[in-house]
Scaffold this active site. Structure first.
Site, PDB file in Angstrom:
ATOM      1  N   TYR A 140      39.849  28.375  31.116  1.00  0.00           N
ATOM      2  CA  TYR A 140      40.492  27.068  31.253  1.00  0.00           C
ATOM      3  C   TYR A 140      40.143  26.132  30.095  1.00  0.00           C
ATOM      4  O   TYR A 140      40.825  25.129  29.877  1.00  0.00           O
ATOM      5  CB  TYR A 140      40.114  26.392  32.582  1.00  0.00           C
ATOM      6  N   LYS A 191      35.131  41.203  36.170  1.00  0.00           N
ATOM      7  CA  LYS A 191      36.114  42.260  35.880  1.00  0.00           C
ATOM      8  C   LYS A 191      35.538  43.034  34.697  1.00  0.00           C
ATOM      9  O   LYS A 191      36.163  43.171  33.640  1.00  0.00           O
ATOM     10  CB  LYS A 191      37.474  41.604  35.567  1.00  0.00           C
ATOM     11  N   ASP A 223      39.327  42.032  41.908  1.00  0.00           N
ATOM     12  CA  ASP A 223      40.425  42.511  42.759  1.00  0.00           C
ATOM     13  C   ASP A 223      39.881  42.987  44.103  1.00  0.00           C
ATOM     14  O   ASP A 223      40.436  42.691  45.165  1.00  0.00           O
ATOM     15  CB  ASP A 223      41.256  43.605  42.052  1.00  0.00           C
ATOM     16  N   ASP A 247      38.491  29.771  41.046  1.00  0.00           N
ATOM     17  CA  ASP A 247      39.608  28.920  41.438  1.00  0.00           C
ATOM     18  C   ASP A 247      40.450  29.647  42.491  1.00  0.00           C
ATOM     19  O   ASP A 247      40.784  29.112  43.552  1.00  0.00           O
ATOM     20  CB  ASP A 247      40.447  28.637  40.176  1.00  0.00           C
ATOM     21  N   ASP A 251      40.225  29.333  46.998  1.00  0.00           N
ATOM     22  CA  ASP A 251      41.377  28.934  47.809  1.00  0.00           C
ATOM     23  C   ASP A 251      41.644  29.976  48.890  1.00  0.00           C
ATOM     24  O   ASP A 251      41.998  29.641  50.027  1.00  0.00           O
ATOM     25  CB  ASP A 251      42.630  28.785  46.935  1.00  0.00           C
TER      26      ASP A 251
END
Ligand code: NAD
Length: 356
Positions: A140, A191, A223, A247, A251
């Site tokens: 980001y 990852k 994943d 992020d 959620d």
């Protein structure tokens, strides 16, 4: 010494939910909490006031305060603005300027709301996860970034995932410190099979773990972590991960609990100064109707008392007051179910104050 709290209501439902949280702080002040509150605009409100989503005066106030209470930012009317002055830049600016690198997002399922989850009660009942998300680095913020035009005339978008060892080390320590006060388990999500940057992440986490022999460290690819969160979420205690993975996963974890209107968050710097806000956005679809649930913002005040103001007993009092109003059957529209008493946001705030 009097603690200074910057109150930044923001946009949409921000002002109405923050007003309820301020009622709770006023109640505790009357009970001896030594605080001073100062309000300032941010996000779309900041843009309207000064042409900037993070006005200079707001940033100065945030810097000189011990803690920041934020509502939410954003709204339809600012969506077509240049990205550099969109409301979200106000939030990103605060996080970056104050070096709020550690984002704590608890996902707790209140027993009174077990029906609100879309998952089976046995999968989620008693759920209590803390997601620790790195907040000021990663893709980001990484440079270079942008959209460029290639020699053949085609446009190409690009962003950069970058983490230095020190950035990984400090978020790792933040997660391990929290795990020491909880179930003593950290799951680091990466990852590492595809991204070199998160291969380094994994290596540094292993290094940090050596200083916390009591904490069990495990690693999981992102994943799989997404899958495990909906398959068997209670296996997790503390999860620590990068900005973008956090992020998304937080959620997902939030929705395990049924309502986005119930979940608080904290973003801390290295010294415990923090910004406290609900995890939801400005909900322009329901703004101004007194239907927004203020409990996530009120629970954010509890996190503020615990992590920045060192008032653990008062934090627990707020959490118990919230449990009490839920026990009484009071529900805002987002958590309403048959047989309960539907109330507006301000009535919910009043009920928490009464319970306190
Ligand atoms: P949102 O979280 O604002 O709303 C999603 C849904 O949840 C909506 O239906 C909304 O009515 C409902 N909801 C949210 N908070 C609620 C509450 N307290 N009580 C009851 N219902 C609630 O997300 P969105 O719709 O994707 O975004 C709306 C705006 O908020 C956008 O401008 C977005 O950029 C912004 N946003 C801001 C933040 C932030 O300030 N931290 C976070 C996410 C989105």
């Amino acid at each position: 010494m009097t603690k200074k709290i910057a109150v930044l209501p923001g946009d949409g439902i921000g002002p109405e939910i923050v007003a309820e949280a301020v009622k709770v702080l006023e109640c505790l002040r009357a009970d001896g909490l030594d605080i001073e509150m100062n309000e300032a605009p941010v996000g779309g409100a900041g843009y309207e006031a000064s042409g900037k989503p993070l006005p200079d005066d707001t940033l100065a106030l945030a810097k000189e305060s011990d803690a920041i209470l934020l509502g939410a930012v954003g709204g339809y009317q600012w969506e077509s603005l240049d990205i550099s002055v969109r409301p979200e830049k106000g939030l990103l600016g605060l996080r970056a300027e104050l070096e709020l690198f550690s984002n704590l997002r608890p996902a707790i399922l209140y027993k009174q709301l077990a029906d609100a989850s879309t998952l089976k009660p046995e999968v989620v009942s008693g759920l209590d996860i803390m997601i620790v998300r790195e907040l000021t680095g990663g893709i980001y913020f990484g440079q270079p970034r942008g959209v460029r035009t290639l020699d053949n005339g085609e446009r190409q978008g690009f962003n950069t995932l970058v983490y230095s060892e020190s950035e990984i080390d400090r978020i790792g320590r933040s997660a391990f410190d929290i795990a020491m006060k909880r179930g003593k388990k950290v799951c680091s999500v990466d990852k590492a099979n595809v991204l070199e940057c998160t291969e380094l992440w994994r290596e540094v986490m292993e290094h940090v773990a050596k200083d916390y022999p009591e904490v069990e460290l495990s690693h999981m690819y992102v994943d799989n972590a997404a899958m495990q969160l909906v398959r068997a979420p209670k296996q997790f205690d503390v999860m620590v991960t990068t900005n973008m993975f956090g992020d998304i996963l937080s959620d997902c974890a939030a929705m395990l609990t049924g309502s986005i209107g119930m979940l608080p968050s904290a973003s801390l710097d290295a010294n415990g100064k923090g910004m406290y806000e609900p995890i939801h956005g400005s909900a322009p679809d329901i703004a101004g109707q007194n239907v927004a649930n203020p409990l996530a913002t009120i629970l954010s005040v509890a996190m503020m008392l615990r992590y920045s103001l060192n008032q653990v007993v008062m934090a627990e009092r707020i959490e118990q007051a919230v449990e009490k109003v839920l026990d009484q059957g009071l529900r805002t529209a987002d958590i309403y179910s048959d047989g309960m008493q539907k109330v507006g946001g301000s009535e919910m705030g009043d009920a928490v104050v009464a319970a306190l």
